[in-house]
Write an enzyme that holds these catalytic residues in place. Sequence first.
Site, PDB file in Angstrom:
ATOM      1  N   GLY C  41       0.907  -1.139  -0.088  1.00 19.38           N
ATOM      2  CA  GLY C  41      -0.036  -0.001   0.058  1.00 19.38           C
ATOM      3  C   GLY C  41       0.834   1.256   0.116  1.00 19.38           C
ATOM      4  N   LEU C  44      -0.922   7.363   2.804  1.00 18.21           N
ATOM      5  CA  LEU C  44      -0.115   8.211   3.642  1.00 18.21           C
ATOM      6  C   LEU C  44       0.884   7.305   4.529  1.00 18.21           C
ATOM      7  CD1 LEU C  44      -2.419  11.041   4.552  1.00 18.21           C
ATOM      8  CD2 LEU C  44      -0.648  11.106   3.004  1.00 18.21           C
ATOM      9  N   GLY C  46       1.572   3.899   4.040  1.00 18.80           N
ATOM     10  CA  GLY C  46       2.368   3.158   3.471  1.00 18.80           C
ATOM     11  C   GLY C  46       3.564   3.851   2.587  1.00 18.80           C
ATOM     12  N   HIS C 267     -20.403   8.835   7.202  1.00 19.44           N
ATOM     13  CA  HIS C 267     -20.417  10.406   7.163  1.00 19.44           C
ATOM     14  C   HIS C 267     -21.577  11.141   6.601  1.00 19.44           C
ATOM     15  CE1 HIS C 267     -18.697  14.349   5.995  1.00 19.44           C
ATOM     16  NE2 HIS C 267     -17.244  13.938   6.250  1.00 19.44           N
ATOM     17  N   ARG C 338     -19.939  13.532  13.501  1.00 21.03           N
ATOM     18  CA  ARG C 338     -20.335  12.735  12.426  1.00 21.03           C
ATOM     19  C   ARG C 338     -21.392  11.658  12.856  1.00 21.03           C
ATOM     20  NH1 ARG C 338     -14.706  12.030   9.200  1.00 21.03           N
ATOM     21  NH2 ARG C 338     -14.659  14.126   8.421  1.00 21.03           N
ATOM     22  N   HIS C 408     -17.684   5.898   5.043  1.00 22.23           N
ATOM     23  CA  HIS C 408     -16.719   6.760   4.960  1.00 22.23           C
ATOM     24  C   HIS C 408     -15.253   6.106   5.244  1.00 22.23           C
ATOM     25  CE1 HIS C 408     -14.519  10.278   4.181  1.00 22.23           C
ATOM     26  NE2 HIS C 408     -14.292  10.636   5.349  1.00 22.23           N
TER      27      HIS C 408
END
Lengths: 247, 229, 646
Positions: C41, C44, C46, C267, C338, C408
């Site tokens: 992956g 961010l 990975g 969300h 949320r 989400h």
Amino acid sequence: MDLKLKIWRQKDAKAKGQFELYSLNNITKDSSFLEMMDVLNEQLLSQGIEPVAFDHDCREGICGMCSLFINGRAHGPDTEITTCQLHMRKFKDGETITVEPWRSNGFPIIKDLMVDRTAYDKILQAGGYVSVNTGGVPDANAIPISKEVADEAMDAATCIGCGACVATCKNSSAMLFVSNKVSQLALLPQGKAEASRRAKAMVSKMDELGFGNCTNTGACEVECPKGISISHIARLNREFLMATAKE
Amino acid sequence: MSGFLSSSIGKKFFMSITGLFLVVFLLVHLTANLALLFGPNAFNIVSHFMGTNPLIQIMQPILAAGFIVHIIYATFLTLQNQKARGNDGYAKVVNSHQSSWASKNMYILGSLVLTFLVLHILNFFWKIKVTGSPLLAEVEVNGEAMENAYALVAALFTDQKLGLVYSLVYIFGAIALAFHLTHGFWSAFQTLGMSNDIWRKRWTVLGYLFAFAVGGGFAIIPLFLMLFA
Amino acid sequence: MIKLDSKIPEGLVAEKWDNYKAHQNLVNPSNKRKLDIIVVGTGLAGGAAAASFGELGFKVKVFCYQDSPRRAHSIAAQGGINAAKNYPNDGDSIYRLFYDTVKGGDYRAREANVFRLAQVSNDIIDQCVAQGVPFAREYGGLLSNRSFGGAQVSRTFYARGQTGQQLLLGAYGALNRQIHLGTVEMHNRTEMMDIVIVDGKTRGIVTRNLVTGEIKAHFAHAVVLATGGYGNVFFLSTNAMGSNGSAAWKAYKKGAFFANPCFVQIHPTCIPVHGDFQSKLTLMSESLRNDGRIWTPKKKEDAEAIRAGKKKPTDLSEDEKDYYLERRYPAFGNLVPRDVASRAAKERCDSGYGVGTGQAVYLDFKTSIERLGEKVIADRYGNLFQMYEKIVDENPYKTPMMIYPAIHYTMGGTWVDYELQTTIKGLFSTGEANFSDHGANRLGASALMQGLADGYFVIPYTIQNFLADEIHTPRMNPNEVKEFIEAKEAVVAHVNKLMSVNGNRSVDSIHKELGHIMWDYVGMARNKEGLNTAIEKLIALRKEFWKNVKVPGTSEGLNIELEKANRVADFIELGELMARDALHREESCGGHFREEHQTTEGEAMRNDQDFTYVAAWEYKGIDNLPELHKEELKYEAIEVKVRNYK
């Protein structure tokens, strides 16, 4: 709405491709273009035909994975939009829609409408970054950057790397793509230290990978889903020429 | 430096520099030619000056070299650009309305200008410098003897049989040149990196003004001669 | 029963991370070259981890299913990233960020992890700025902050509405640099099919090249999963089409415990579903709730008339509108967290007040436009309004937007200890793929923070504590070692099995059916009976899949249906585990709402007495029930309270 789709089919990179014509009925105008393609693929599956391969992922216009040259235009007839956000209401009932892959030496076809854009990765690998390691950096507010400069850098940085600029350029030039990163990092003080090296390395890699030369037609900025200005190309030219002059 | 010469921006740099040099030439050439509108004496004086001034003589081969570099690089870049699309082109392309027709057809426009240039050289330069012509018999202006270049030019456009054809060809050449300049002018500054969102608009407007002034200026001459000479 | 060892360091919560770093084992530079790490992956977590490993000198192999590491779905995050910089001087601190995150997570997150997250949050901002991330700035040239979901301070850094994109491109740049330097080897369009365990330690993975179909085994001394969440179990979600839970699921089936699978974030502000052909839900940034007011018609007749197209929302007068969030939660109004906002929207629609297809409520900017003018609103939300108009073909300046909650983010994930190591030695899990930091509900602008914290500042340290003992482990040849050969053969067999079912249902049709089951019974509101039904239906669907799925073409070369089939097979099983987890958790907390556990006013009721623990599930075979392990959560720095937004 009922549609006719003229779609480029090509088994793999080496095979010879050709257009196939498919009919598709009862598509609602509120569906997106890729949802229409999903419906087509379901129909093909039920007919025992292999579905059409095309790239897509986030389907919200930011990942840059979707491509498609639709009715003669990169990302289709709408502006500042990627194919995944294009909706069928932009087409007429009964229309024949021509769907082609990006065409460029730099983007060889993998299958059907899917192309290989690793050339873009390679260009960025050549220098599209600031050479800092993790940790040991100054405080984020240590260097003030004027809002105008930060905004302009952000304009350039919004590039999603989709390849529409190359696809639409009559020369298959990747200058808009290259200029985005060069411009963003040349504007910011963090990137200035290696600005010359970066511009030269990235242009040299771009040339090596078989893209054409920019003739400033401006077609790329019209089709760019993020509306990035070719003024960044001017900055790239400037950076490159200055870098050469310094030698 | 060798990297620079072979890089795409390097090649385009030479296109821009030579292009801008030719732009300066056009300006000089047009100014000189407009003397035609002021009668035979005026033009002959200018023509004589251009034919004898040492600086102009030095510039002539440089100008020729500028043309050649511009053409060679254009050909080279165009071939490279055509290859870059790959084996299969698009079946359908809609030209986006916001990029000008001229910008996408610079090589065609340039070729038209070149074709015209060859004809133009054969018509005048070649005759004056190499073969000579009975029309060029010496005349005296302000006490100085010089070739009657005006007669040579006027004869071409007022010829009974071909005058109209030549006039139209020259007007057509001027139009092609004007279109070439509409893109070429601002494009040169863009390639040199002397542009941004604000200057781009300025260069474009200036480019259009220049293109129409030059195109219009050159087109007026055959019209004027046809009607008034 | 195995006791879960979370390896939380000694000391006060504020000292734990420093204590850990002071005493952990490290690997010296000459040995780093001898150690291989695989990262799966390139989001961010990975991307940042792989780049950092490369910088440290390890040999790294990175895999992603997309055509480029830059496409990972972190790129779609809009709003921003939190950090406790306190630049606005409004009273923020590391403790406050820590406190807000634990409270926002409804007291189901591990305290020590969250504190560490808050501690490194400031380093992330410094790092990103140094990489050339063009964060928004004030005229004075310093960084700008905005307020976000629930917090009382402005601590969110942002880059227009594309913060995730800019952060990811920063990490991608760092990764590109390492690829250029040769420390990182990148494998695009390659999917992880399984992990390989040798002598109880993870020693590599088996992959399938999505273009050629080649199945290959790769060796590494340690493997890091950074494969994101599993929201696509619901078919429709804000996740990317390719986002999947397969890597985490394969690890689960090999022995990595799966924690809190039922904690899913819904969300509240997404563009509503409009038809059966729909493939994807589009998120509209939470920031819209700063100026938009949410309402449904007060009278059912009006709602019916609007649904039938006989009335327009603009026809209704102010006193015919029910601003239900402002009515129910006067203190927080439209800015409730949320989970609360989502449930309230569902309640209105279920009671018959929904608009559009009946599954939508209005988000209205009329009041704000009157107060601030259209220009100010356009400056703040112009790009979002434009996006809405492109998709829905309605002008949100003139007529209110329609929104509805959508899946989400998944707070649950692979169980990890303080070092981000799973229950299998040598297998680590980072970012959304693990469970650790968000408890039962994630606050806005915290996902980016966690991904980068794990990738840049946590795993580059903690992995060395494991690798320090591996310096004598020689590299293995995957073509010679029995475990690798067997794992590869098992994957080939699995692929062949998928190809050979040859039934008559498309993968998508089964995936959609799965989505409907999950949304109806394991969605925003759950109850015992529904969850039992869901489990039955999911078992039946699994059987249906293996009897009736149709994968055309061959296993060689590019085969998109095969890719999808492999993922959907895992999603069905994962869905079942989610339902079982939801069924066992007899309380309502965060994103998990059990109808049996609510107050008379319809608010969530936590059961701290019995459920202050992480539910970590152990795989026991496909036909057996998974075994539950509990990691008790101890709150030392924070007093556990009832969340109140009234």
